[in-house]
Design an enzyme around this catalytic site. Structure first.
Site, PDB file in Angstrom:
ATOM      1  N   GLU A 190       0.845  -1.192   0.000  1.00  0.00           N
ATOM      2  CA  GLU A 190       0.000   0.000   0.000  1.00  0.00           C
ATOM      3  C   GLU A 190       0.887   1.252   0.000  1.00  0.00           C
ATOM      4  O   GLU A 190       0.949   2.009   0.965  1.00  0.00           O
ATOM      5  CB  GLU A 190      -0.961  -0.069   1.196  1.00  0.00           C
ATOM      6  CG  GLU A 190      -1.850  -1.309   1.122  1.00  0.00           C
ATOM      7  CD  GLU A 190      -2.585  -1.654   2.410  1.00  0.00           C
ATOM      8  OE1 GLU A 190      -2.570  -0.847   3.353  1.00  0.00           O
ATOM      9  OE2 GLU A 190      -3.177  -2.754   2.469  1.00  0.00           O
ATOM     10  N   GLU A 206      -8.665   4.223   4.469  1.00  0.00           N
ATOM     11  CA  GLU A 206      -8.286   3.556   3.213  1.00  0.00           C
ATOM     12  C   GLU A 206      -8.189   4.649   2.160  1.00  0.00           C
ATOM     13  O   GLU A 206      -9.195   5.220   1.746  1.00  0.00           O
ATOM     14  CB  GLU A 206      -9.342   2.520   2.800  1.00  0.00           C
ATOM     15  CG  GLU A 206      -9.504   1.347   3.760  1.00  0.00           C
ATOM     16  CD  GLU A 206      -8.464   0.250   3.573  1.00  0.00           C
ATOM     17  OE1 GLU A 206      -7.611   0.373   2.673  1.00  0.00           O
ATOM     18  OE2 GLU A 206      -8.509  -0.720   4.348  1.00  0.00           O
TER      19      GLU A 206
HETATM   20  N1  ING Z   1      -7.480  -3.138   4.679  1.00  0.00           N
HETATM   21  C1  ING Z   1      -7.501  -3.383   6.073  1.00  0.00           C
HETATM   22  C2  ING Z   1      -7.040  -4.784   6.430  1.00  0.00           C
HETATM   23  O1  ING Z   1      -6.222  -4.886   7.325  1.00  0.00           O
HETATM   24  C3  ING Z   1      -8.915  -3.023   8.020  1.00  0.00           C
HETATM   25  C4  ING Z   1      -8.860  -3.163   6.589  1.00  0.00           C
HETATM   26  C5  ING Z   1      -8.349  -1.956   8.632  1.00  0.00           C
HETATM   27  C6  ING Z   1      -9.520  -3.956   8.765  1.00  0.00           C
HETATM   28  C7  ING Z   1      -8.392  -1.813   9.979  1.00  0.00           C
HETATM   29  C8  ING Z   1      -9.591  -3.832  10.113  1.00  0.00           C
HETATM   30  C9  ING Z   1      -9.026  -2.734  10.716  1.00  0.00           C
HETATM   31  O2  ING Z   1      -7.503  -5.740   5.862  1.00  0.00           O
HETATM   32  C10 ING Z   1      -6.421  -3.221   3.906  1.00  0.00           C
HETATM   33  N2  ING Z   1      -6.528  -2.717   2.666  1.00  0.00           N
HETATM   34  O3  ING Z   1      -5.410  -3.696   4.300  1.00  0.00           O
HETATM   35 ZN    ZN Z   2      -3.800  -2.457   4.446  1.00  0.00          ZN
END
Ligand code: ING
Ligand code: ZN
Length: 320
Positions: A79, A283
């Site tokens: 990312e 995000e």
């Molecule tokens: N999304 C996060 C992931 O770790 C997330 C989404 C963030 C979930 C915070 C729970 C807490 O899956 C990405 N793109 O990594």
């Molecule tokens: Zn992530």
């Protein structure tokens, strides 16, 4: 001298370039538009399996200690926009290129603690081997010459709050939660900073990509915190301010309800265990055109709009 010129904030930098930029910051002295000093401290809060440093940047003003803000980027290797945003914010708060008094005020009101690349081993791996790697690079328990995907722990499943309830115990998956909570040097490093009784954190933001969401707890359950109204209001005014810049559309909600269930995430740990009032996961761009491969010409606009969102949010939480 502008330390931002030693590397470019408008492209994706290697970990080596980022480290050089951080070291150049510590050799520079900064003065805000008011004439007051801006202090930049660099602390290495951990060492990874591959012996990369985990950098923490503290930006503050001289004088009494303030409430604090923690920004975490680069927990997921691929990312790339997340570290870019963190470095932009560091540069704004320290060098303040536009000599903005509103930006200086952010440092007058809070002490800032920023980890631009929490997962340097993974980040290096995405530059050298596999652009879409997510986890860190821990060796698999059953020997290290097996397939590459069996390396690594998903650091955003390794935090010790509701850890392991329903997450992957298979080392070879992208969301492997690790052998135990805080088994990884990266998550442990964050834990130690958040547990520091001398720092009073009010805001925690974890930057990811992609999807354009501004989310609050929880990740592990569909229920909401008691103070969800305040958290949601903060998210809403942040995305409203962000939208003003380039009309970028963000969705607000809890991680569980807006995105999906996830346990052992930094957001839930920051809220549930470290007791930080305002906790968000952002995000960043985009929605799903380029995904993780966000083109470099979107770095600066993403940084600018995100900064606007943060400034509005910080103004709101300080007034409470
Ligand atoms: N999304 C996060 C992931 O770790 C997330 C989404 C963030 C979930 C915070 C729970 C807490 O899956 C990405 N793109 O990594
Ligand atoms: Zn992530």
């Amino acid at each position: 001298k502008n330390p931002g010129q030693m590397f470019s904030l408008s492209r994706y930098n290697t970990f080596e370039e980022i480290s050089a930029f951080i070291h150049s910051l510590t050799r520079t002295s900064f003065t805000g538009p008011s004439g007051e000093d801006i202090l930049v401290d660099h602390i290495v809060i951990g060492q990874t399996y591959e012996e990369n440093p985990i950098h923490l940047i503290k930006i503050s003003k001289p004088g009494s200690q303030k409430k604090a803000i923690f920004l975490e980027s680069g927990i997921h290797a691929r990312e790339w926009i997340a570290p870019a945003v963190a470095l932009y914010i560091i540069h704004q708060l320290s060098y303040n290129p536009s000599r903005s008094t509103a930006v200086e005020q952010l440092v007058a009101d809070f002490d800032w603690y920023i980890v631009p690349v929490l997962n340097p081993d993974g980040y290096v791996y995405t530059h050298n081997k596999d652009r879409l790697w997510r986890k860190n690079r821990r060796q698999p328990s059953f020997g290290n010459n097996l397939t590459d995907i069996c390396h690594g722990v998903d650091l955003n499943r390794n935090f010790g709050y509701k850890w392991g309830e329903g997450t992957s115990t298979d080392q070879c998956t992208a969301t492997y939660s690790g052998p135990s909570p805080f088994s990884e040097p990266e998550t442990l490093a964050v834990k130690r900073v958040l547990e520091n009784k001398n720092i009073n954190f009010l805001l925690y933001i974890s930057f990811h990509s992609y999807g354009q969401y501004w989310m609050y707890p929880w990740g592990y359950t569909s229920t909401y915190t008691k103070d969800v109204k305040l958290l949601e209001f903060g998210a809403k005014i942040a995305v409203e301010a962000l939208r003003q810049k380039y009309n970028t559309d963000y969705t607000v909600g809890s991680v569980y309800n807006a995105l999906y269930a996830a346990e052992g995430v930094s957001l839930d740990y920051a809220k549930g265990q470290a007791g930080i009032k305002y906790c968000y996961t952002v995000e960043l761009r985009d929605k799903d055109q380029y995904g993780f491969l966000l083109p470099q010409n979107q770095i600066t606009p993403t940084c600018e709009e995100t900064m606007d969102g943060i400034m509005t949010l910080v103004d709101y939480i300080k007034a409470l």
